[in-house]
Design a protein around this motif. Structure first.
Motif, PDB file in Angstrom:
ATOM      1  N   ALA A 122       0.846  -1.191   0.000  1.00 27.10           N
ATOM      2  CA  ALA A 122       0.000   0.000   0.000  1.00 27.10           C
ATOM      3  C   ALA A 122       0.881   1.241   0.000  1.00 27.10           C
ATOM      4  O   ALA A 122       1.959   1.242   0.587  1.00 27.10           O
ATOM      5  CB  ALA A 122      -0.922   0.002   1.213  1.00 27.10           C
ATOM      6  N   THR A 123       0.403   2.284  -0.667  1.00 27.56           N
ATOM      7  CA  THR A 123       1.114   3.554  -0.719  1.00 27.56           C
ATOM      8  C   THR A 123       0.309   4.601   0.049  1.00 27.56           C
ATOM      9  O   THR A 123      -0.887   4.766  -0.201  1.00 27.56           O
ATOM     10  CB  THR A 123       1.294   4.024  -2.174  1.00 27.56           C
ATOM     11  N   CYS A 124       0.971   5.278   0.957  1.00 25.63           N
ATOM     12  CA  CYS A 124       0.318   6.337   1.728  1.00 25.63           C
ATOM     13  C   CYS A 124       0.196   7.572   0.842  1.00 25.63           C
ATOM     14  O   CYS A 124       1.197   8.063   0.304  1.00 25.63           O
ATOM     15  CB  CYS A 124       1.120   6.663   2.981  1.00 25.63           C
ATOM     16  N   GLN A 125      -1.017   8.076   0.708  1.00 22.55           N
ATOM     17  CA  GLN A 125      -1.245   9.268  -0.103  1.00 22.55           C
ATOM     18  C   GLN A 125      -0.773  10.542   0.609  1.00 22.55           C
ATOM     19  O   GLN A 125      -0.554  11.558  -0.039  1.00 22.55           O
ATOM     20  CB  GLN A 125      -2.726   9.377  -0.475  1.00 22.55           C
ATOM     21  N   GLY A 126      -0.572  10.447   1.914  1.00 21.81           N
ATOM     22  CA  GLY A 126      -0.122  11.603   2.691  1.00 21.81           C
ATOM     23  C   GLY A 126       1.372  11.839   2.590  1.00 21.81           C
ATOM     24  O   GLY A 126       1.820  12.948   2.286  1.00 21.81           O
ATOM     25  N   CYS A 127       2.169  10.788   2.810  1.00 23.66           N
ATOM     26  CA  CYS A 127       3.627  10.973   2.847  1.00 23.66           C
ATOM     27  C   CYS A 127       4.363  10.190   1.764  1.00 23.66           C
ATOM     28  O   CYS A 127       5.566  10.343   1.603  1.00 23.66           O
ATOM     29  CB  CYS A 127       4.176  10.607   4.225  1.00 23.66           C
ATOM     30  N   GLY A 128       3.649   9.319   1.045  1.00 23.01           N
ATOM     31  CA  GLY A 128       4.270   8.596  -0.065  1.00 23.01           C
ATOM     32  C   GLY A 128       4.980   7.308   0.298  1.00 23.01           C
ATOM     33  O   GLY A 128       5.514   6.630  -0.590  1.00 23.01           O
ATOM     34  N   VAL A 129       5.010   6.951   1.567  1.00 27.19           N
ATOM     35  CA  VAL A 129       5.692   5.721   1.955  1.00 27.19           C
ATOM     36  C   VAL A 129       4.954   4.508   1.382  1.00 27.19           C
ATOM     37  O   VAL A 129       3.727   4.497   1.268  1.00 27.19           O
ATOM     38  CB  VAL A 129       5.837   5.601   3.493  1.00 27.19           C
ATOM     39  N   VAL A 130       5.729   3.492   0.961  1.00 24.57           N
ATOM     40  CA  VAL A 130       5.161   2.233   0.486  1.00 24.57           C
ATOM     41  C   VAL A 130       5.353   1.208   1.597  1.00 24.57           C
ATOM     42  O   VAL A 130       6.464   1.016   2.092  1.00 24.57           O
ATOM     43  CB  VAL A 130       5.848   1.767  -0.814  1.00 24.57           C
ATOM     44  N   GLU A 182       4.761  -2.787   2.921  1.00 28.06           N
ATOM     45  CA  GLU A 182       4.471  -4.186   2.585  1.00 28.06           C
ATOM     46  C   GLU A 182       4.187  -4.931   3.874  1.00 28.06           C
ATOM     47  O   GLU A 182       4.847  -4.717   4.886  1.00 28.06           O
ATOM     48  CB  GLU A 182       5.644  -4.836   1.848  1.00 28.06           C
ATOM     49  N   ALA A 183       3.180  -5.821   3.803  1.00 24.75           N
ATOM     50  CA  ALA A 183       2.791  -6.568   5.004  1.00 24.75           C
ATOM     51  C   ALA A 183       2.064  -7.845   4.589  1.00 24.75           C
ATOM     52  O   ALA A 183       1.730  -8.030   3.423  1.00 24.75           O
ATOM     53  CB  ALA A 183       1.885  -5.709   5.880  1.00 24.75           C
ATOM     54  N   ASN A 184       1.817  -8.699   5.556  1.00 19.54           N
ATOM     55  CA  ASN A 184       1.059  -9.926   5.313  1.00 19.54           C
ATOM     56  C   ASN A 184      -0.407  -9.774   5.678  1.00 19.54           C
ATOM     57  O   ASN A 184      -1.178 -10.713   5.566  1.00 19.54           O
ATOM     58  CB  ASN A 184       1.670 -11.094   6.085  1.00 19.54           C
ATOM     59  N   GLU A 185      -0.795  -8.601   6.148  1.00 17.57           N
ATOM     60  CA  GLU A 185      -2.168  -8.289   6.520  1.00 17.57           C
ATOM     61  C   GLU A 185      -2.562  -6.973   5.857  1.00 17.57           C
ATOM     62  O   GLU A 185      -1.699  -6.224   5.386  1.00 17.57           O
ATOM     63  CB  GLU A 185      -2.290  -8.131   8.046  1.00 17.57           C
ATOM     64  N   MET A 186      -3.844  -6.664   5.854  1.00 14.63           N
ATOM     65  CA  MET A 186      -4.323  -5.391   5.330  1.00 14.63           C
ATOM     66  C   MET A 186      -3.696  -4.251   6.122  1.00 14.63           C
ATOM     67  O   MET A 186      -3.616  -4.307   7.346  1.00 14.63           O
ATOM     68  CB  MET A 186      -5.850  -5.319   5.424  1.00 14.63           C
ATOM     69  N   VAL A 187      -3.223  -3.248   5.419  1.00 21.41           N
ATOM     70  CA  VAL A 187      -2.620  -2.075   6.053  1.00 21.41           C
ATOM     71  C   VAL A 187      -3.671  -0.971   6.064  1.00 21.41           C
ATOM     72  O   VAL A 187      -4.200  -0.599   5.016  1.00 21.41           O
ATOM     73  CB  VAL A 187      -1.372  -1.610   5.273  1.00 21.41           C
ATOM     74  N   THR A 188      -3.995  -0.452   7.247  1.00 17.55           N
ATOM     75  CA  THR A 188      -5.021   0.596   7.344  1.00 17.55           C
ATOM     76  C   THR A 188      -4.471   1.929   7.855  1.00 17.55           C
ATOM     77  O   THR A 188      -5.123   2.951   7.719  1.00 17.55           O
ATOM     78  CB  THR A 188      -6.173   0.155   8.273  1.00 17.55           C
ATOM     79  N   VAL A 189      -3.266   1.899   8.443  1.00 18.25           N
ATOM     80  CA  VAL A 189      -2.647   3.105   8.971  1.00 18.25           C
ATOM     81  C   VAL A 189      -1.188   3.145   8.533  1.00 18.25           C
ATOM     82  O   VAL A 189      -0.473   2.150   8.643  1.00 18.25           O
ATOM     83  CB  VAL A 189      -2.727   3.141  10.521  1.00 18.25           C
ATOM     84  N   CYS A 190      -0.760   4.299   8.040  1.00 17.81           N
ATOM     85  CA  CYS A 190       0.635   4.472   7.627  1.00 17.81           C
ATOM     86  C   CYS A 190       1.550   4.418   8.849  1.00 17.81           C
ATOM     87  O   CYS A 190       1.325   5.151   9.817  1.00 17.81           O
ATOM     88  CB  CYS A 190       0.804   5.809   6.907  1.00 17.81           C
ATOM     89  N   PRO A 191       2.576   3.577   8.810  1.00 24.47           N
ATOM     90  CA  PRO A 191       3.473   3.487   9.962  1.00 24.47           C
ATOM     91  C   PRO A 191       4.371   4.723  10.118  1.00 24.47           C
ATOM     92  O   PRO A 191       4.897   4.971  11.194  1.00 24.47           O
ATOM     93  CB  PRO A 191       4.305   2.242   9.667  1.00 24.47           C
ATOM     94  N   ARG A 192       4.510   5.517   9.058  1.00 27.43           N
ATOM     95  CA  ARG A 192       5.364   6.707   9.133  1.00 27.43           C
ATOM     96  C   ARG A 192       4.607   7.923   9.667  1.00 27.43           C
ATOM     97  O   ARG A 192       5.039   8.582  10.606  1.00 27.43           O
ATOM     98  CB  ARG A 192       5.952   7.044   7.776  1.00 27.43           C
ATOM     99  N   CYS A 193       3.454   8.244   9.052  1.00 30.90           N
ATOM    100  CA  CYS A 193       2.765   9.493   9.403  1.00 30.90           C
ATOM    101  C   CYS A 193       1.442   9.288  10.137  1.00 30.90           C
ATOM    102  O   CYS A 193       0.836  10.245  10.598  1.00 30.90           O
ATOM    103  CB  CYS A 193       2.531  10.334   8.145  1.00 30.90           C
ATOM    104  N   GLY A 194       0.970   8.040  10.217  1.00 27.49           N
ATOM    105  CA  GLY A 194      -0.291   7.767  10.897  1.00 27.49           C
ATOM    106  C   GLY A 194      -1.509   8.028  10.032  1.00 27.49           C
ATOM    107  O   GLY A 194      -2.639   7.895  10.492  1.00 27.49           O
ATOM    108  N   GLY A 195      -1.295   8.400   8.772  1.00 21.67           N
ATOM    109  CA  GLY A 195      -2.395   8.670   7.855  1.00 21.67           C
ATOM    110  C   GLY A 195      -3.188   7.414   7.528  1.00 21.67           C
ATOM    111  O   GLY A 195      -2.693   6.294   7.628  1.00 21.67           O
TER     112      GLY A 195
END
Length: 117
Positions: A68-76, A78-91
């Motif tokens: 998943a790509t965060c639309q707020g900060c651009g971080v990509v 990768e995980a084995n589960e659905m990603v719902t919160v950006c680990p970098r910015c919390g978006g």
């Protein structure tokens, strides 16, 4: 087991492409969000392929992680589960780019036997 439904569709696609040629190997890419269990997938494929060109085919399952790509900060992420919160910015505005695939990636056919006698 949802693997049976998946494998029915995969075998149908293999049959359309095989055109009567015996299949030796099939490679399938599946996203981790499908929660496919390899042993169940192998069993379901064998069942679906009975009596078809793919009856003796080996199946290689390639599992693709969630991306998943965060639309707020651009971080990509990768995980084995659905990603719902950006680990970098919390978006929470994330664009899912991988993890839901179901792709018949390749088909390898058996070598044709030379029928000269």
């Amino acid at each position: 087991m949802h693997e049976f439904g998946m494998c029915d569709g995969i075998v149908e696609a293999v049959q359309r492409r095989a055109g009567g040629r015996p299949v030796a190997r099939v490679r399938v890419r599946v996203g981790t969000l499908h929660r496919v269990v390899d042993a169940a997938f192998q069993q379901a494929f064998a069942h679906a392929a009975e009596g078809t060109e793919a009856e003796r085919a080996a199946v290689e399952l390639v599992v693709i992680p969630v991306s998943a790509t965060c639309q707020g900060c651009g971080v990509v992420v990768e995980a084995n589960e659905m990603v719902t919160v950006c680990p970098r910015c919390g978006g929470t505005d994330l664009d899912l780019t991988a993890g839901e695939e179901l792709i018949l990636e390749s088909i390898e056919y058996e070598a044709m036997k030379n029928e000269e006698a």
